[in-house]
Design a protein around this motif. Structure first.
Motif, mmCIF file in Angstrom:
data_model
loop_
_atom_site.group_PDB
_atom_site.id
_atom_site.type_symbol
_atom_site.label_atom_id
_atom_site.label_comp_id
_atom_site.label_asym_id
_atom_site.label_seq_id
_atom_site.Cartn_x
_atom_site.Cartn_y
_atom_site.Cartn_z
ATOM 1 N N ASP A 1 -7.651 -3.372 -0.658
ATOM 2 C CA ASP A 1 -7.972 -4.628 0.801
ATOM 3 C C ASP A 1 -9.543 -5.775 0.001
ATOM 4 O O ASP A 1 -8.999 -6.653 0.986
ATOM 5 N N HIS B 1 -9.977 2.036 7.912
ATOM 6 C CA HIS B 1 -10.684 1.452 6.596
ATOM 7 C C HIS B 1 -11.904 2.062 5.581
ATOM 8 O O HIS B 1 -12.943 1.730 6.269
ATOM 9 N N ASP C 1 -3.941 0.738 8.069
ATOM 10 C CA ASP C 1 -3.365 -0.701 9.134
ATOM 11 C C ASP C 1 -3.652 0.012 10.309
ATOM 12 O O ASP C 1 -2.977 -1.041 11.065
ATOM 13 N N HIS D 1 -9.250 -4.464 12.585
ATOM 14 C CA HIS D 1 -8.970 -4.073 11.763
ATOM 15 C C HIS D 1 -9.321 -4.243 10.224
ATOM 16 O O HIS D 1 -10.715 -5.001 10.378
ATOM 17 N N ARG D 2 -9.193 -3.220 9.172
ATOM 18 C CA ARG D 2 -10.393 -3.511 8.010
ATOM 19 C C ARG D 2 -11.726 -3.009 8.341
ATOM 20 O O ARG D 2 -11.911 -3.412 7.052
ATOM 21 N N HIS E 1 0.270 -0.767 0.440
ATOM 22 C CA HIS E 1 0.316 -0.079 -0.384
ATOM 23 C C HIS E 1 0.731 1.316 0.135
ATOM 24 O O HIS E 1 0.387 2.342 -0.443
ATOM 25 N N HIS F 1 -5.916 2.202 -0.497
ATOM 26 C CA HIS F 1 -5.091 1.186 0.303
ATOM 27 C C HIS F 1 -6.561 0.234 0.759
ATOM 28 O O HIS F 1 -6.429 -0.695 0.290
HETATM 29 ZN ZN ZN Z 1 -5.333 -2.509 5.147
#
Ligand code: ZN
Length: 184
Positions: A93, A52, A39, A47-48, A5, A89
């Motif tokens: 993902d 994000h 991240d 996460h994600r 990324h 990014h």
């Molecule tokens: Zn990510």
């Protein structure tokens, strides 16, 4: 993977070398930061999902890009590079694996969270898992503009990132043994 990324962000920012050479380093550093930024939700939150935003990062990215085109000074250039890299990014993902401890097992259907629709985007798995050989290849390819077009600072960061990415790819499948938490 975070190195890919960052490298993608840097490759995009390298257009600044041609368009606005005096702000090229600013663009590069902001893009690397923006490429890595989502991240950070590995460390806190989910996460994600928490940091994000595959759709919503484009909301600040577009006006910042327009501002950078009209008034190419440091701040708009930095904001444009940062949000563009963060948006890409988040979208990218969804092209990899899902958010799971051993992504090569391909059991998760949670690629990245779309806050606008309030649902997860399913992983496409074009890259089987972060740290896979194809992921390292992408990191290396996207790092080329950063290495060729820039001066010493950006070059050093780029080279260091590729070395770290290679090390990560080497140990990737052993990571779950040492880090029981999700890491990707
Ligand atoms: Zn990510």
């Amino acid at each position: 993977m975070v190195f890919t990324h960052a490298a993608v962000g840097l490759a995009l920012a390298s257009v600044a070398v041609v368009l606005s050479p005096e702000h090229a380093t600013t663009a590069a550093l902001a893009a690397v930061s923006g490429g890595a930024f989502p991240d950070l939700d590995l460390l806190a939150g989910q996460h994600r999902r928490t940091l994000h935003f595959p759709v919503l990062y484009w909301l600040p990215a577009f006006p910042a890009l327009a501002a950078a085109a009209v008034v190419p000074t440091g701040l708009p250039v930095a904001l444009a590079a940062f949000f563009l890299a963060a948006a890409i990014h988040s979208g990218m993902d969804a092209l990899g694996a899902g958010d799971e401890l051993r992504p090569w097992e391909a059991t998760s259907e949670e690629g990245v969270y779309d806050h606008l629709r309030g649902q997860w985007i399913a992983p496409r798995r074009w890259v089987r898992y972060d740290g896979a050989p194809e992921d390292l290849l992408l990191t290396t390819l996207f790092a080329v503009p950063g290495f060729v077009l820039y001066g010493e600072t950006v070059r050093t960061i780029t080279l260091f990132s590729v070395i770290l990415a290679a090390g990560y790819a080497l140990v990737r499948k052993r990571v779950p043994e040492y880090f029981p938490e999700r890491l990707q």
